[in-house]
Enzyme design. Structure first.
Site, PDB file in Angstrom:
ATOM      1  N   TYR A 116       0.829  -1.194   0.000  1.00 11.08           N
ATOM      2  CA  TYR A 116       0.000   0.000   0.000  1.00 11.08           C
ATOM      3  C   TYR A 116       0.867   1.249   0.000  1.00 11.08           C
ATOM      4  CZ  TYR A 116      -4.216   2.725   1.054  1.00 11.08           C
ATOM      5  OH  TYR A 116      -5.272   3.615   1.003  1.00 11.08           O
ATOM      6  N   ASN A 157     -17.912  -5.004 -11.121  1.00  9.75           N
ATOM      7  CA  ASN A 157     -18.620  -5.716 -10.057  1.00  9.75           C
ATOM      8  C   ASN A 157     -18.010  -5.476  -8.678  1.00  9.75           C
ATOM      9  OD1 ASN A 157     -16.327  -7.124 -10.988  1.00  9.75           O
ATOM     10  ND2 ASN A 157     -17.015  -9.022 -10.043  1.00  9.75           N
ATOM     11  N   VAL A 214     -16.374  -0.260  -5.527  1.00  4.08           N
ATOM     12  CA  VAL A 214     -16.314   1.048  -6.195  1.00  4.08           C
ATOM     13  C   VAL A 214     -17.134   1.007  -7.476  1.00  4.08           C
ATOM     14  CG1 VAL A 214     -14.827   2.731  -7.332  1.00  4.08           C
ATOM     15  CG2 VAL A 214     -14.090   1.683  -5.202  1.00  4.08           C
ATOM     16  N   TYR A 231      -6.949   3.802 -10.482  1.00  2.76           N
ATOM     17  CA  TYR A 231      -7.180   3.984  -9.052  1.00  2.76           C
ATOM     18  C   TYR A 231      -7.021   2.687  -8.264  1.00  2.76           C
ATOM     19  CZ  TYR A 231     -11.852   1.900  -9.473  1.00  2.76           C
ATOM     20  OH  TYR A 231     -12.899   1.029  -9.690  1.00  2.76           O
ATOM     21  N   GLY A 232      -6.706   1.584  -8.935  1.00  6.09           N
ATOM     22  CA  GLY A 232      -6.581   0.305  -8.249  1.00  6.09           C
ATOM     23  C   GLY A 232      -5.441  -0.529  -8.786  1.00  6.09           C
ATOM     24  N   TRP A 291      -5.525   8.463  -5.861  1.00  7.12           N
ATOM     25  CA  TRP A 291      -5.618   7.909  -4.512  1.00  7.12           C
ATOM     26  C   TRP A 291      -6.453   8.886  -3.707  1.00  7.12           C
ATOM     27  CZ3 TRP A 291      -1.100   7.557  -0.468  1.00  7.12           C
ATOM     28  CH2 TRP A 291      -1.494   6.747   0.599  1.00  7.12           C
TER      29      TRP A 291
END
Length: 332
Positions: free
Chosen positions: A49, A147, A150, A235-236, A261
């Site tokens: 992270y 799915n 978010v 974003y992921g 982020w």
């Protein structure tokens, strides 16, 4: 949270008791009612992270709480009122002491579990749709991992805002058959294939924004589906692979690529005024039942090991939540 990253996530968690710290004048003691298990929490536990605390630490970024006690200088909150701890780390706890400025008051009559999921995923979806590019009703946006939590929020918000949304998933069973909208099943490995499918859906109308939760080759496929001057927002990190974008799309079609982020967006001074509007807007939409997120299972905090194992499973149909010691005193 502690120990070796080679061990399963559930084996790295220990439950411990601590003494109640005293309150400073500007602090509030809160009792956590319900807490979300976010992908960010699992990434952090795997040391992947953006912010990595020193071991051992208490995980958790999102939840809803009840005010238990206020410091001598806190006059605008009363015991029994509900709050969202915003930008507070370590919420997988029965009780927590935080600064007053980190708390956003929420209605005490709303569903607890829905409020526990309000701070991260709905806010991410809202900012992605409202504060990245100017999108007019009737314009097209595309998202992968549709799915996901978010993705579910993005679908609901796009429908409310009148935005045409293309939802890309990797498996036919991931299509939300009870919803309308435009769904494509694509594994993200062939940009040309996705591009052609998107053109058929939009009838070659512009696709102005792509929302990428996966990275890797899926980024290239999403970028290829955008119209010239379109923006791809990553974003992921679901693939765990470096983002791949075609030089042709960057150079000749002027596709703009940026990372996102939510924590950085909120901390940017340029967004200060916009940031103040996010949670009031989301609370209003939740009250109107525009926003409602799926929950697969709820565990007590004492069952954290089973909850972590469950949350890491693929193919879930909703979020895995935790409840704290004060939850039973609230109407869910």
């Amino acid at each position: 949270m502690s120990t070796s990253p080679d061990r399963p996530l559930a084996e790295r968690i220990r439950i411990r008791e601590t003494t109640r710290p005293p309150l400073a004048p500007t602090q509030v003691r809160i009792g956590m009612l319900a807490m979300n298990i976010l992908p960010a929490d699992l990434l952090q536990m795997n040391q992947q992270y953006g912010h990595q605390p020193e071991l051992p630490y208490v995980p958790g970024h999102e939840g809803v709480a009840v005010v238990l006690e206020t410091g001598s200088e806190v006059s605008d909150l009363q015991p029994g009122e509900r709050v969202l701890p915003i930008g507070v780390f370590g919420v997988w706890s029965d009780e927590l002491v935080v600064q007053r400025r980190s708390l956003v008051q929420v209605p005490s009559h709303a569903p607890v579990l829905q409020q526990a999921m309000l701070a991260a995923n709905p806010a991410t979806a809202w900012v992605l749709l409202q504060h990245q590019v100017t999108i007019q009703p009737g314009q097209w946006v595309i998202q992968n991992a549709a799915n996901s939590a978010v993705g579910q929020c993005t679908r609901q918000l796009a429908a409310h805002l009148g935005i045409h949304l293309i939802n890309v998933v990797r498996r036919p069973e991931a299509v939300a058959s009870d919803e309308g909208g435009h769904w494509l099943v694509d594994d993200g490995q062939d940009p040309d294939s996705l591009q052609q499918s998107v053109r058929q859906v939009t009838r070659s109308e512009p696709v102005v924004l792509g929302l990428d939760a996966i990275g890797g080759k899926a980024s290239q496929a999403l970028a290829a589906s955008l119209s010239p001057q379109g923006r791809l927002v990553l974003y992921g990190l679901l693939s765990g692979e470096p983002c791949s974008i075609s030089a042709h799309d960057l150079i000749f079609r002027n596709i703009n690529v940026q990372g996102f982020w939510l924590a950085n967006w909120f901390s940017n001074p340029d967004n200060r005024q916009k940031a103040k509007t996010v949670y009031p807007a989301l609370m209003e939409l939740a009250a109107q039942n525009v926003l409602r997120m799926s929950v697969e299972k709820v565990y007590e905090l004492s069952d954290i090991h089973a909850a972590i194992t469950h949350s890491a499973q693929a193919g879930r149909q909703g979020k895995v939540l935790l409840t704290g010691a004060h939850y039973q005193n609230q109407q869910a």
